[in-house]
Structures are given as structure tokens and as C-alpha cells.
Motif scaffolding. Structure first.
Motif, PDB file in Angstrom:
ATOM      1  N   UNK A 174       3.843  -2.418  -7.770  1.00 64.25           N
ATOM      2  CA  UNK A 174       3.547  -3.268  -7.213  1.00 64.25           C
ATOM      3  C   UNK A 174       2.285  -3.537  -6.560  1.00 64.25           C
ATOM      4  N   UNK A 175       2.150  -4.454  -6.269  1.00 63.19           N
ATOM      5  CA  UNK A 175       0.588  -4.909  -5.747  1.00 63.19           C
ATOM      6  C   UNK A 175       0.304  -5.363  -4.292  1.00 63.19           C
ATOM      7  N   UNK A 176      -0.696  -3.925  -3.570  1.00 66.83           N
ATOM      8  CA  UNK A 176      -0.384  -4.291  -1.858  1.00 66.83           C
ATOM      9  C   UNK A 176      -1.858  -4.712  -1.351  1.00 66.83           C
ATOM     10  N   UNK A 177      -1.754  -5.614  -1.129  1.00 72.86           N
ATOM     11  CA  UNK A 177      -2.950  -6.463  -0.588  1.00 72.86           C
ATOM     12  C   UNK A 177      -4.258  -6.029   0.403  1.00 72.86           C
ATOM     13  N   UNK A 178      -3.601  -4.280   0.726  1.00 77.30           N
ATOM     14  CA  UNK A 178      -3.944  -4.519   1.856  1.00 77.30           C
ATOM     15  C   UNK A 178      -3.306  -2.810   1.586  1.00 77.30           C
ATOM     16  N   UNK A 179      -3.869  -1.451   2.714  1.00 73.21           N
ATOM     17  CA  UNK A 179      -2.976  -0.136   3.158  1.00 73.21           C
ATOM     18  C   UNK A 179      -2.745   0.294   2.174  1.00 73.21           C
ATOM     19  N   UNK A 180      -2.537   0.798   0.548  1.00 69.63           N
ATOM     20  CA  UNK A 180      -2.430   0.797  -0.531  1.00 69.63           C
ATOM     21  C   UNK A 180      -2.086   2.164   0.056  1.00 69.63           C
ATOM     22  N   UNK A 181      -0.547   2.955  -0.396  1.00 64.87           N
ATOM     23  CA  UNK A 181       0.233   4.309  -0.144  1.00 64.87           C
ATOM     24  C   UNK A 181      -0.147   4.200   1.502  1.00 64.87           C
ATOM     25  N   UNK A 182      -0.285   2.940   2.741  1.00 60.09           N
ATOM     26  CA  UNK A 182      -0.031   2.929   3.728  1.00 60.09           C
ATOM     27  C   UNK A 182      -1.547   3.530   4.046  1.00 60.09           C
ATOM     28  N   UNK A 183      -2.834   4.186   3.508  1.00 60.71           N
ATOM     29  CA  UNK A 183      -4.030   4.315   3.847  1.00 60.71           C
ATOM     30  C   UNK A 183      -4.868   2.892   4.029  1.00 60.71           C
ATOM     31  N   UNK A 184      -5.034   2.952   5.257  1.00 63.08           N
ATOM     32  CA  UNK A 184      -6.287   1.514   5.053  1.00 63.08           C
ATOM     33  C   UNK A 184      -7.580   1.774   4.376  1.00 63.08           C
ATOM     34  N   UNK A 185      -8.161   3.320   4.317  1.00 61.17           N
ATOM     35  CA  UNK A 185      -9.728   3.436   3.707  1.00 61.17           C
ATOM     36  C   UNK A 185      -9.190   2.896   2.305  1.00 61.17           C
ATOM     37  N   UNK A 186      -7.551   2.930   1.036  1.00 60.09           N
ATOM     38  CA  UNK A 186      -7.470   2.368   0.321  1.00 60.09           C
ATOM     39  C   UNK A 186      -7.587   0.474  -0.172  1.00 60.09           C
TER      40      UNK A 186
END
Length: 311
Positions: A174-186
Motif C-alpha cells: 500500500x501507499x500512504x500519502x500521510x501517516x505511514x504506520x500510523x505515525x505522523x512523523x513518518x
């Protein structure tokens, strides 16, 4: 003449009005009963109020909607949405968030089929079909017609091919445009799900993710872990994100002082309160990591292979 006008305007020569992507010659017995309806960023809420925000996060530009009906069975209908997401990366991203498993149909750059729906992406476009009754052959004919009209030659995101094939759960990247792994800093990035079992011997096609043995020698379900790739605009921001992850683990989890020597400096090892064991390595403007594993050696090997693929 038209190609020159497109080029002078900075528009790709393959660009077309989105409504022109709808099929013209329909399968026998079917007709258009509603649409085409065009939507923009201002009006998308009128069509998919509960999901519009997710599309906006993936760069939504515009879309077109139509409904097709069986002439002899009017209660049998097929809805079609074609979304212009602005780029092939964003189109893959929204596609990856909606597919629920691995049932590829060989359409576009990747696709997902079930009894009532078809999803696929090609170039900057994401296409969804939903049928009130199962019509697999009709739906496939419709999406083939749409796919043939999409001339965007963009290949799939290169990052998909960074993920090792061994043990990769099909359809899980999957590609996440924000919040990778649920972490905003990632921030933004990719993640894939793996089956943790040293006995797994599957080799699959990463593009279509078609085959994996998800059971160990005992036949039971195996523990899953994630490989991930966080993407930043430059090395400085990547290092800041690694520090932010370390600070988070110090406060909420645990940081281990020793890290595997083969990964060198700028490596973080610890335990995430929600993800379990984590190992993260900075390489250029990427953070490459693994989360939720139990077996140290296989996890390190998987991470090392992904780093090699990135390099």
C-alpha cells in the motif's frame, strides 16, 4: 495539429477529457441510463460524501460517473467511476487502499476482481465498477474498453519493486500519502505485509502479487510483519524523522542501544507500543524499516534485501 496544441499548452499528448474514457460500444443487452456525471473537488462530496476526504489526500483532480442497465432486467445495473488522481503514484495509492485482497484480473497496471466489483489503476486514473448482480464477463468487457482508452504510458511506482518477494502477502503493498504506520512523523510512504516463517518458499511477481504460501510446515496461520519505506524530500528531513521516531520510542516504547552492525550508522532498533519490534535504517531520503517481527535473523535478512533493492 491537435498534438501541437497540447504540447504548447503543457498538456501531455495522450491527455483526454475524462468523460471520453467511458465506453462507447457497450456489451450486448446493456445501455447507459444515467450520466455521464462530472465531479470536481468542489462537488465530489455530493457523490461520495463519506469517502471524499480520502480521495483528496491522494491528489484527486476530477471524476466521471455513469450507470449501465440490462435492458431485459432493469434491476441489474453496473455503476462506473473513473477518477483522475493526478499521477500514477496517487492512482496506485487510492487503489491500494480499496482492494481487500489478491484477486488480480490482468487489467491496467494492477487490478482487483470480486463477484460484484472490479478495481484497477492505469496511469493517473483509478477505475471502480460495482454491479448489483454478478456479471463478471460484462464487467470485464467494460473495464477492458475503458483501459484501452487510457493512453497514459506511466509505469507503476518504482517503489513497489523495492519490496522483496519472499513471504510477501499478495495484494498487501500500500501507499500512504500521510501517516505511514500510523505515525505522523513518518509522513508518506509504502508498506507491505509479510508472513513470518522461515519455511516460506514463495516467489511471486511483485507487480501483480499472485502467489504465496501463507502456512508453515504445521499448517497454521503465521504471524505477519511489515516492511516499510518512508519517503522524504531530502536527507536532512529523513534524519529528523529518524530522531522523531527514536524520541517517540523513548517516551512510549523502548530503544535498544545495540543495532545490527551490517546496517551501519543511522539505525534505530527498539519496540513500538503498537507495532512491536522495529528496526529502521536511514538511506538517503528514505527510512527503510521492518515492524512487528519476532524472529531477528529473518527480519534482518528481509530488511537487508530491501535496502539492496533500493540502492
Amino acid at each position: 495539429m491537435f498534438l501541437c496544441v497540447f504540447a504548447l499548452a503543457g498538456i501531455p499528448s495522450w491527455a483526454m477529457a475524462i468523460e471520453s474514457l467511458l465506453p462507447k460500444d457497450l456489451p450486448e443487452g446493456w445501455g447507459l441510463i444515467e450520466g455521464p456525471r462530472l465531479y470536481t473537488k468542489k462537488s465530489l462530496f455530493e457523490h461520495i460524501d463519506g469517502q471524499a476526504e480520502l480521495y483528496f489526500k491522494y491528489g484527486y483532480q476530477k471524476s466521471v460517473f455513469a450507470i449501465y442497465q440490462h435492458r431485459e432486467k432493469p434491476e441489474h445495473q453496473i455503476e462506473m467511476d473513473i477518477y483522475d488522481m493526478g499521477s500514477v503514484l496517487q492512482a496506485f495509492g487510492i487503489f491500494s487502499r480499496f482492494r481487500t485482497g489478491d484477486r488480480p484480473g490482468g487489467i491496467g497496471l494492477d487490478s482487483y476482481f470480486d463477484d460484484h466489483s472490479i478495481l484497477f489503476y492505469k496511469g493517473r486514473y483509478f477505475v471502480m465498477l460495482y454491479a448489483t448482480e454478478p456479471y463478471p464477463s460484462t464487467m470485464k468487457e467494460l473495464v477492458l474498453l475503458v483501459s484501452s482508452r487510457i493512453l497514459d504510458p506511466s509505469p507503476s511506482p518504482k517503489e513497489i519493486r523495492f519490496f522483496p518477494t519472499k513471504g510477501l502477502k499478495p495484494g498487501s503493498i500500500q501507499y500512504f500519502s500521510e501517516g505511514l504506520l500510523g505515525h505522523r512523523f513518518l509522513k508518506r510512504g509504502f508498506q507491505g505485509t509479510y508472513i513470518e516463517d522461515e519455511e516460506v518458499k514463495a516467489e511471486i511477481n511483485v507487480e501483480n502479487q499472485t502467489k504465496v504460501d501463507a502456512k508453515g510446515k504445521g499448517g497454521g496461520e503465521q504471524k505477519e510483519f511489515n516492511l516499510f519505506l518512508a519517503i522524504f524530500k531530502d536527507t536532512e528531513n529523513t534524519k529528523k524523522a529518524l530522531k522523531a521516531y527514536k524520541d517517540y520510542l523513548i517516551k512510549r516504547g523502548r530503544v535498544q542501544a545495540q543495532t545490527p552492525p551490517r546496517f551501519g550508522a543511522n539505525t534505530l532498533r527498539g519496540e513500538d507500543p503498537y507495532k512491536g519490534k522495529v528496526l529502521v535504517v536511514q538511506r538517503g531520503f528514505y527510512l527503510i524499516g521492518i515492524a512487528g517481527f519476532e524472529k531477528e535473523k529473518p527480519a534482518e535478512d528481509s530488511l537487508a534485501e530491501m535496502i539492496k533493492n533500493v540502492n
